[in-house]
Design a protein around this motif. Sequence first.
Motif, mmCIF file in Angstrom:
data_model
loop_
_atom_site.group_PDB
_atom_site.id
_atom_site.type_symbol
_atom_site.label_atom_id
_atom_site.label_comp_id
_atom_site.label_asym_id
_atom_site.label_seq_id
_atom_site.Cartn_x
_atom_site.Cartn_y
_atom_site.Cartn_z
ATOM 1 N N MET A 2 -3.876 -2.481 -0.490
ATOM 2 C CA MET A 2 -4.103 -1.012 -0.614
ATOM 3 C C MET A 2 -3.761 -0.504 0.650
ATOM 4 N N GLY A 3 -3.797 -1.036 1.900
ATOM 5 C CA GLY A 3 -3.519 -0.459 3.083
ATOM 6 C C GLY A 3 -2.083 0.157 3.246
ATOM 7 N N ALA A 4 -1.113 -0.572 2.469
ATOM 8 C CA ALA A 4 0.382 -0.029 2.352
ATOM 9 C C ALA A 4 0.623 1.243 2.074
ATOM 10 N N GLU A 5 -0.309 1.577 1.205
ATOM 11 C CA GLU A 5 -0.034 2.936 0.529
ATOM 12 C C GLU A 5 -0.205 4.175 1.745
ATOM 13 N N ILE A 6 -0.955 3.688 2.707
ATOM 14 C CA ILE A 6 -0.829 5.042 3.869
ATOM 15 C C ILE A 6 0.003 4.514 4.939
ATOM 16 N N SER A 7 0.614 5.714 5.843
ATOM 17 C CA SER A 7 1.697 5.401 6.815
ATOM 18 C C SER A 7 0.898 4.695 7.921
ATOM 19 N N GLU A 8 1.766 4.318 8.733
ATOM 20 C CA GLU A 8 1.119 3.360 9.946
ATOM 21 C C GLU A 8 0.229 4.041 10.967
ATOM 22 N N LYS A 9 0.700 5.514 11.018
ATOM 23 C CA LYS A 9 -0.135 6.454 11.925
ATOM 24 C C LYS A 9 -1.645 6.611 11.125
ATOM 25 N N SER A 10 -1.795 6.417 9.946
ATOM 26 C CA SER A 10 -2.897 6.572 9.260
ATOM 27 C C SER A 10 -3.719 5.284 9.272
ATOM 28 N N LYS A 11 -2.980 4.381 9.117
ATOM 29 C CA LYS A 11 -3.614 3.187 9.417
ATOM 30 C C LYS A 11 -4.484 3.047 10.649
ATOM 31 N N ARG A 12 -3.671 3.473 11.752
ATOM 32 C CA ARG A 12 -4.399 3.231 13.144
ATOM 33 C C ARG A 12 -5.423 4.152 13.148
ATOM 34 N N LYS A 13 -5.532 5.597 12.503
ATOM 35 C CA LYS A 13 -6.673 6.297 12.486
ATOM 36 C C LYS A 13 -7.541 5.765 11.612
ATOM 37 N N ALA A 14 -7.214 5.070 10.430
ATOM 38 C CA ALA A 14 -8.536 4.573 9.689
ATOM 39 C C ALA A 14 -9.259 3.604 10.160
ATOM 40 N N LYS A 15 -8.372 2.642 10.914
ATOM 41 C CA LYS A 15 -9.017 1.615 11.940
ATOM 42 C C LYS A 15 -10.119 2.210 12.994
ATOM 43 N N GLU A 16 -9.506 3.037 13.843
ATOM 44 C CA GLU A 16 -10.177 3.866 14.670
ATOM 45 C C GLU A 16 -11.581 4.626 14.271
ATOM 46 N N GLU A 17 -11.409 5.532 13.155
ATOM 47 C CA GLU A 17 -12.137 6.465 12.874
ATOM 48 C C GLU A 17 -13.156 6.125 11.713
#
Length: 295
Positions: A2-17
């Motif tokens: 599922m995480g592959a559906e978003i960009s790498e930048k959004s993955k980092r934000k998802a982890k942080e926020e």
Amino acid sequence: MMGAEISEKSKRKAKEELGETDESRERCLSELKVHSNVTAPYGGSVQPSEDKDLIKFLRARKFDVQKAADLFRSYHTKRLVLHDFSQLQSSSTYKDYLKTLAHNWGNYIAVLDRPDTQGRRIVICRESSSFQSSACADANRPSTLWFFLILDWLLETCKDMQVNGIVVITDMKDFSLSQFQWLLTHPGALKERITSIQDGVPMRIKCIRIANEPMIFSMVYALVSPFLKQKLRQRIKTVSTRYEEIYKVLDGSNNENNDWKNIMPKSVGGKVSWSELTESTVQNVLDYYLQFDSI
């Protein structure tokens, strides 16, 4: 995954926020799938509970499973009672009614093709087009359904937005005293509009800017504010005709205000006609939904 559906930048934000990792995503999805709010029937049927359908609820509630489950229930229960939603559940009326919604309410909302510098999609609402002051409550209620459908479309077609959220620009140009009086005498319709979006859509509303507010705005806000959650109230700011404040929100510190003016409507200092923006949005929304036979 599922995480592959978003960009790498959004993955980092998802982890942080949001605290989203491969491990937390897998664990929370497993818990949410079997939650009673998810397995319960809505409108007589159990709703899809695949990972791609559930992840947006977890992201909207920062991977708190109980809050995500409550949002799932709210989404389906509020959607069912939106005026004329049943027309979209039947294959015999679905496509014709979609086109009717677009024809009647397409001038209400525009979604820019370009996200802001933080990856947030930009939704512009012209409140004077959201209802007719001479109409009864039921005649105006479908505008809320149109707004609901647009946000659902964004969630499905722009997965990064599940993480980054949206910026809402409310343009109150031409909002009239008669429209205020309509709101005053139809509090139920007003409450439905606000709570359906605020409490029913798995959307991260990050910022709201209100432009061209009329002299009666303080009275309008007095009607609206009791239905708003505190967090959302804190994200609202009026800018009147100081449109550069909107561009600062969208552009950050890039100093590219002129680029934004090239794609923003004229009513908030841009160069594009409102009809051009709304026609593009309507076409994109219809292109998506007309692939299906019902909701």
